[in-house]
Design an enzyme around this catalytic site. Structure first.
Site, PDB file in Angstrom:
ATOM      1  N   GLN A   1      60.752   1.909 -10.521  1.00  0.00           N
ATOM      2  CA  GLN A   1      59.508   1.208 -10.841  1.00  0.00           C
ATOM      3  C   GLN A   1      58.365   2.214 -10.915  1.00  0.00           C
ATOM      4  O   GLN A   1      58.073   2.920  -9.945  1.00  0.00           O
ATOM      5  CB  GLN A   1      59.184   0.130  -9.812  1.00  0.00           C
ATOM      6  CG  GLN A   1      58.033  -0.758 -10.294  1.00  0.00           C
ATOM      7  CD  GLN A   1      57.545  -1.728  -9.252  1.00  0.00           C
ATOM      8  OE1 GLN A   1      57.083  -1.314  -8.195  1.00  0.00           O
ATOM      9  NE2 GLN A   1      57.644  -3.016  -9.544  1.00  0.00           N
TER      10      GLN A   1
ATOM     11  N   TYR B   1      47.658  -3.896  -9.509  1.00  0.00           N
ATOM     12  CA  TYR B   1      47.635  -2.455  -9.692  1.00  0.00           C
ATOM     13  C   TYR B   1      47.096  -2.121 -11.096  1.00  0.00           C
ATOM     14  O   TYR B   1      46.664  -3.006 -11.836  1.00  0.00           O
ATOM     15  CB  TYR B   1      49.008  -1.865  -9.402  1.00  0.00           C
ATOM     16  CG  TYR B   1      49.388  -2.051  -7.942  1.00  0.00           C
ATOM     17  CD1 TYR B   1      48.568  -1.541  -6.934  1.00  0.00           C
ATOM     18  CD2 TYR B   1      50.512  -2.782  -7.568  1.00  0.00           C
ATOM     19  CE1 TYR B   1      48.872  -1.731  -5.588  1.00  0.00           C
ATOM     20  CE2 TYR B   1      50.820  -2.981  -6.226  1.00  0.00           C
ATOM     21  CZ  TYR B   1      50.000  -2.461  -5.241  1.00  0.00           C
ATOM     22  OH  TYR B   1      50.285  -2.663  -3.922  1.00  0.00           O
TER      23      TYR B   1
ATOM     24  N   ARG C   1      56.870  -5.835 -15.135  1.00  0.00           N
ATOM     25  CA  ARG C   1      56.610  -6.831 -14.103  1.00  0.00           C
ATOM     26  C   ARG C   1      55.177  -7.345 -14.220  1.00  0.00           C
ATOM     27  O   ARG C   1      54.232  -6.559 -14.265  1.00  0.00           O
ATOM     28  CB  ARG C   1      56.831  -6.226 -12.710  1.00  0.00           C
ATOM     29  CG  ARG C   1      56.974  -7.286 -11.614  1.00  0.00           C
ATOM     30  CD  ARG C   1      57.182  -6.664 -10.252  1.00  0.00           C
ATOM     31  NE  ARG C   1      57.905  -7.577  -9.367  1.00  0.00           N
ATOM     32  CZ  ARG C   1      57.891  -7.503  -8.043  1.00  0.00           C
ATOM     33  NH1 ARG C   1      57.190  -6.575  -7.428  1.00  0.00           N
ATOM     34  NH2 ARG C   1      58.586  -8.365  -7.320  1.00  0.00           N
TER      35      ARG C   1
ATOM     36  N   GLY D   1      63.401 -10.065  -2.441  1.00  0.00           N
ATOM     37  CA  GLY D   1      62.778  -8.967  -1.721  1.00  0.00           C
ATOM     38  C   GLY D   1      63.173  -8.942  -0.267  1.00  0.00           C
ATOM     39  O   GLY D   1      64.117  -8.254   0.128  1.00  0.00           O
TER      40      GLY D   1
END
Length: 355
Positions: free
Chosen positions: A99, A179, A226, A313
């Protein structure tokens, strides 16, 4: 239940995933020198029964850093470190994507010698940053110049090439969780008036150029993106959430991106519209959902056609053999939240497998 659709193979142009139980990216804070190591390799290899592993966020440059003890993917030492990980996962029969991560304004001067973190615009926001001295309030970032934006897009391509050299099967562009790509995409944090701000066609430019960088290296079928329209983490916001994200989905569809990793809670409060079904209609690649799924809700998502696979997760933290536990309908081990980011084997590689 042994005939779970979750456990059936999933074929794409590039892969045959052995099941649809994918491992979601999760920061774990085990790289004090920013280099993945033998412990990292052991951790991911333990979870190689996942149909696909997507690594923790991996910084594309020094400027991208915004988390304590997180690894990077832009130096020779980092390539060598990740090569240990990909080898271990492949030896265990798994597939693994890196990622690609730039935290943007969700960073802190502590990571940058006192310099301000960068963002689309100098917009103050209410959030916390996990620094070496513990959580600290976020600071008002510095707006990026056009030259810095172009340099950062090149950083994505450099990081993708590093990931390929390290043996990764593909990469995911982290456009979620507030982000940097999401900071450009949403009009709350993006107040620019140039080619990277204003109308959605401009605000989506950074995310799409970062994705194009990854595609140049891996081809579209080995790239995932994502997105997280319903996750307000890092104080995000947009005046037209559905319009913004459906534009992004359609632009990614036009690029024939292999996977869209869509973060939206399995259950939303009354009055909020689920966006995943609409995104699913517009995207013909593999559609992966995440946030709050368990075995039954994930099975339902696949059986109803909402998703092709589901990422898990926290369940993968304490259940390294999660697909087998789903197969047996076995009890799931709870995770120790106090050890999520403390370093070392405890709460990382010491969770037992089923007997």
């Amino acid at each position: 239940m042994t005939d779970l659709k979750l456990l059936s193979p999933l074929k794409t142009d590039a892969f045959e995933f052995k099941n649809r139980v994918f491992m979601a990216p999760m920061s774990r804070g085990r790289s004090p020198d920013r280099v993945a190591n033998e412990l990292t390799a052991h951790y991911y290899a333990q979870r190689a029964t996942a149909g696909l592993i997507i690594t923790e966020g991996t910084q594309i440059s020094e400027q991208a850093i915004g988390w304590t003890n997180s690894p990077g993917i832009h130096t020779e030492d980092q390539i060598k470190g990740w090569r240990k990980v990909t080898h271990a996962v492949h030896e265990a029969g798994g597939l693994i994507f890196a990622q690609l991560w730039h935290t943007g304004r969700a960073s802190h001067p502590d990571f940058h010698g006192g310099a301000l973190p960068v963002a689309p615009s100098a917009v103050p926001f209410d959030s916390q940053v996990f620094t070496p001295e513990g959580p600290k309030p976020a600071v008002t970032p510095r707006a990026m110049t056009l030259e810095e934006i172009q340099s950062t897009i090149l950083d994505y391509e450099t990081a993708a090439r590093a990931a390929k050299a390290a043996g990764f099967d593909g990469v995911e562009v982290h456009g979620a969780n507030g982000y940097l790509p999401a900071q450009f995409l949403e009009d709350g944090p993006n107040k620019r008036t140039d080619a990277y701000g204003g109308p959605i066609e401009n605000r989506a430019r950074f995310l799409l150029e970062a994705t194009d960088s990854a595609i140049r290296v891996f081809g579209p079928s080995r790239v995932s993106v994502r997105l997280s329209p319903r996750i307000p983490y890092n104080d995000m916001g947009d005046s037209d959430l559905e319009g913004t994200y459906m534009f992004a989905v359609e632009a990614l569809e036009a690029r024939k991106v292999g996977m869209l990793h869509f973060m939206e809670p399995a259950q939303l409060p009354d009055g909020l519209k689920l966006l995943a079904p609409e995104a699913r209609k517009r995207f013909t690649g593999k559609f992966i959902v995440n946030v709050g799924y368990d075995r039954d809700t994930a099975e339902r998502a696949i059986a109803t056609g909402l998703a092709d696979a589901v990422t898990f997760g926290t369940l993968f933290i304490s259940n390294p053999d999660l697909p087998e536990r789903f197969r047996r309908d076995a009890a799931l081990a709870p995770s120790d939240t106090a050890t999520y980011y403390v370093g070392g084997e405890q709460g990382y590689t010491d969770y037992p497998l089923l007997g």
